[in-house]
Design an enzyme around this catalytic site. Sequence first.
Site, PDB file in Angstrom:
ATOM      1  N   ASP A   1       6.543   1.224   6.406  1.00 33.36           N
ATOM      2  CA  ASP A   1       5.141   0.826   6.307  1.00 33.36           C
ATOM      3  C   ASP A   1       4.374   1.843   5.457  1.00 33.36           C
ATOM      4  O   ASP A   1       3.810   2.794   5.989  1.00 33.36           O
ATOM      5  CB  ASP A   1       4.537   0.756   7.711  1.00 33.36           C
TER       6      ASP A   1
ATOM      7  N   GLU B   1      -4.805   1.329   2.536  1.00 34.51           N
ATOM      8  CA  GLU B   1      -4.805   0.235   3.517  1.00 34.51           C
ATOM      9  C   GLU B   1      -5.017   0.758   4.927  1.00 34.51           C
ATOM     10  O   GLU B   1      -5.724   0.158   5.724  1.00 34.51           O
ATOM     11  CB  GLU B   1      -3.478  -0.535   3.443  1.00 34.51           C
ATOM     12  N   GLU B   2      -4.412   1.904   5.227  1.00 30.89           N
ATOM     13  CA  GLU B   2      -4.467   2.424   6.591  1.00 30.89           C
ATOM     14  C   GLU B   2      -5.845   2.960   6.963  1.00 30.89           C
ATOM     15  O   GLU B   2      -6.126   3.173   8.137  1.00 30.89           O
ATOM     16  CB  GLU B   2      -3.409   3.519   6.777  1.00 30.89           C
TER      17      GLU B   2
ATOM     18  N   HIS C   1       0.820  -1.218   0.000  1.00 27.00           N
ATOM     19  CA  HIS C   1       0.000   0.000   0.000  1.00 27.00           C
ATOM     20  C   HIS C   1       0.854   1.269   0.000  1.00 27.00           C
ATOM     21  O   HIS C   1       1.901   1.353   0.655  1.00 27.00           O
ATOM     22  CB  HIS C   1      -0.987   0.001   1.171  1.00 27.00           C
TER      23      HIS C   1
ATOM     24  N   GLU D   1       4.198  -6.237   3.816  1.00 27.27           N
ATOM     25  CA  GLU D   1       3.877  -5.262   4.849  1.00 27.27           C
ATOM     26  C   GLU D   1       5.112  -4.959   5.689  1.00 27.27           C
ATOM     27  O   GLU D   1       6.176  -5.549   5.506  1.00 27.27           O
ATOM     28  CB  GLU D   1       2.759  -5.797   5.760  1.00 27.27           C
TER      29      GLU D   1
END
Length: 912
Positions: free
Chosen positions: A192, A227-228, A180, A254
């Site tokens: 991340d 994604e978050e 992501h 990830e």
Amino acid sequence: MGVSRSTKWGPARTLLVLALVLLGAPLYTLYHQFLLPSPNVHPQVSPLPLHLYSTDPPTHSYDPTTSLPHPSESTILFYAKYLSEDIGYRTPGTREHAQADAWWYDKVQEIGQLCRRAVEKEPGRKLECNVWRQQGSGSHRFDIMSTRLYKTYVDLSNIILRVSDGSEDSKSDAVLINAHLDSTLPSPGAADDALAVGVMLECARTLIETPGWEPTHAIIFLFNNAEESLQDGSHLYSTQHETAPTVRAVINLEAAGTTGPELLFQATSEQMIEAYSHVPRPYGTIFANEIFSSGILLSDTDFRQFEQYLNVTGLDMAVVGNSYMYHMRGDLVENIQPGVAQHMADNTLALLRYLSSSDSPIPSLAKGFDARPRTVFLTNLHWFFVYSFTTAKIMYVTLFIASLALWRIARVQNVGAGFGAALAAMAGAVLAANLVAFLMKYVLKRPLSWFKAEYYPALLYAPAVVFGMLIAQIPFSRPGKPSMERPIFMALLLFQSFLAAFGQVLDIGSSAAPFLGAVGFFVAMCVDTVLTLRTRSSFSNGDKPSAHDVRNGGGDGMPGQVRMGGQELSLWSYVIAMLIPLTAGVQMLAATLVVFVPLTGRIGRDAPAEFIIASIVSILGVFCVSFTPALAHRFGPRFLRQMLWISILSLGLAMAFFCAQDPFDRMHQRRLFVVYKENMMTGGQHLHIAAADGAPGFDTLVHAMAEKFGVEGTPPTRVTMDAYNGDWDILYPFSTQFLSPYKIDLPLDPTYIAPTPVEERFTVTAINDSIDDIAGTRRLTLKIDHHGIIWTVIAFDAHVLEWTLDNDPPDKFVRHHVREASFYGTDTWHVSMLIKYPTVAPSDGMTNASSRGLKVNFIGIQENQMWPAKKSEADGSPAMKLFQELDVWLDEVTGGSVDAALLGCVGGETVI
């Protein structure tokens, strides 16, 4: 031929020899466990400092031996740095998020052009690349932490690259690889997940530039953009993109940390586990897989959406070392350990090569797969072992039967008492460690004293483990009674081999752990038995035993039993028995602590963090030093008591050391959540502060903050955190599970004019509103306008009969939370529903209008009022002025040991 007299080694000499194994085996294991490859960089280009590169990555590197392209760590880190620092915090809905989307789309299109040039360079090469920028809206139910939550999103985007050989057969069965582009609210997200998107693009570049490479099965590179915000991007792809039905397997990349090898923590089919065996540097075990699938870890990834909506298998992999930086400001390229990107890239490239080849299992996965793999897999010293549950059952049961046979051959007596001593040692270790946890938390008031280093809990609780194992042996050690050394050793073999066989019959793959321990004990007992039988044979031929070889009531309790070296086990038996627990056990303990220690700083004030860590160290610690109770009886009761006093002294020193430790520092910070909220209905302004840990100091810090920034003479208020605390709905349900909040009254700036709902256009209204009095229902569409506001949340109580969010709403009157994420510049979203009417019956003190209306709590984050994300463009609002001053004050007061997520929010409550 006579038997030479045995020379009995004393405790000091014996422990000195065993210490070489006791220390050497774990150190060797840890070195190999966290060993990373050397980064691939261009000979003329250093990967750092990356700020020297403008918007173009450094020159790609080629293998000097083969002259073939390979992934470049410097290129990957360039991508991560540009996304996380040059563009910055890429929270869905922000301008930076849109900038990252546009920049990355250009980069993926460049790969498409590279693909076309490669085909032109090699006429006849079967290679085709397709690029999409998907944009769409949708909604999905997202249950997390035993809480029902609904997500809706508008105009969010994904960037997709498909590499195939151009044929329909190649495109019909594809492997999807995903990472992501976005980052979460308080973090720049270098690891991340900018690191992973860089890895994916480098792998695509490497494959395309490899002369003659042609994929039999297509590879779909999904760079999802949300994604978050609870996996909106992966949901959008899975439910709406044209290539989604062709996906047969998924690789999800990830990061929850910045150091160490990438861990395989979730594998959902035998075929994909076998595929993983082809990577050059495997790092994954069935233990991590079963821990994650159990739900103990409160974590989730995009993998959930692919499983739920595409019904596919796959691999979930993440960088997990140093997860103190997870979702923190420190998630920067400078904190990513050299070699991390290379490890992820090399393994990912190997997976893609294999899964896209003619040997791939991808076509067979179109017919389905086992939802739960029946495969044992584990990594030890970089060796990757894979075998089926059926093979495991045969091996484990055979070992147990062989252990029973060995017991009979060795003629070891008092094994029943040995079982009692072994089990008492295990129970004593767990109880002692948890007693220390109790003392540290409730008596000494020093919880989380071990937080700032993953190995610290082992230093604190290891002496407790040894103490518990030793003190439990006191009832089994009496002067003049037979030694319990051999009975305990045999009991440990029988217990672990039985536990392995029984657990595997129940299809528990982690039964491999006791099996490994039992193998060591079995080989050790075989060696000891052979030496014993040879000694007996020599004595039966007329050789005279030494004084040390004849003991009344020998090790097995039989008068006159002759043993080489007296009652003692051969020292070789300990060396052999120690090797596997000290390698496999230490590896499991280290990997578990790397994940769980930083996690305990965010699992809530009232969570039993001390006892969780104490139990982990004691249970895995007992496995690592399972030979301790047998060794404790080797030199008699006096030696046992001496070792007990030494363990008490060690425990006292460890507790004293940790009592003097501060849990947090600049590299291992406490997470604070700070919300500056303006109530659009009342004009009130408050500062809301919460922590997610039980370490001391938070209450004192909040009171100092109130004295510095709050209304003079007004102390902070402790607030109840539940589903009805709308001030924290932007973090729901994390807020209700983990946060302990305070509320500080803020003095109003007389020169500041708060925006009205009309000016900010943050309103909740009803359209298409109609009431059916006969049916007792109301049909309406909630319209939420949120100009300049992101991550909006609405919460209301109603008995929903049907709506556009879910086909199965709860059939009762209950509170609902709906969270939104939209692309930058998209300022409106809707929810249509049919609810029972009136919402509640009129009651005492309620007007008819308020009882028949729908009360909605709403809140959102002002896109330009997040610190430090918007630090460079502070707008002069009261929130940003306060954040700037508060951030400096926190750094000075705490010495940089606090990382605060500072969010300016607006909201209120309305009845419609």
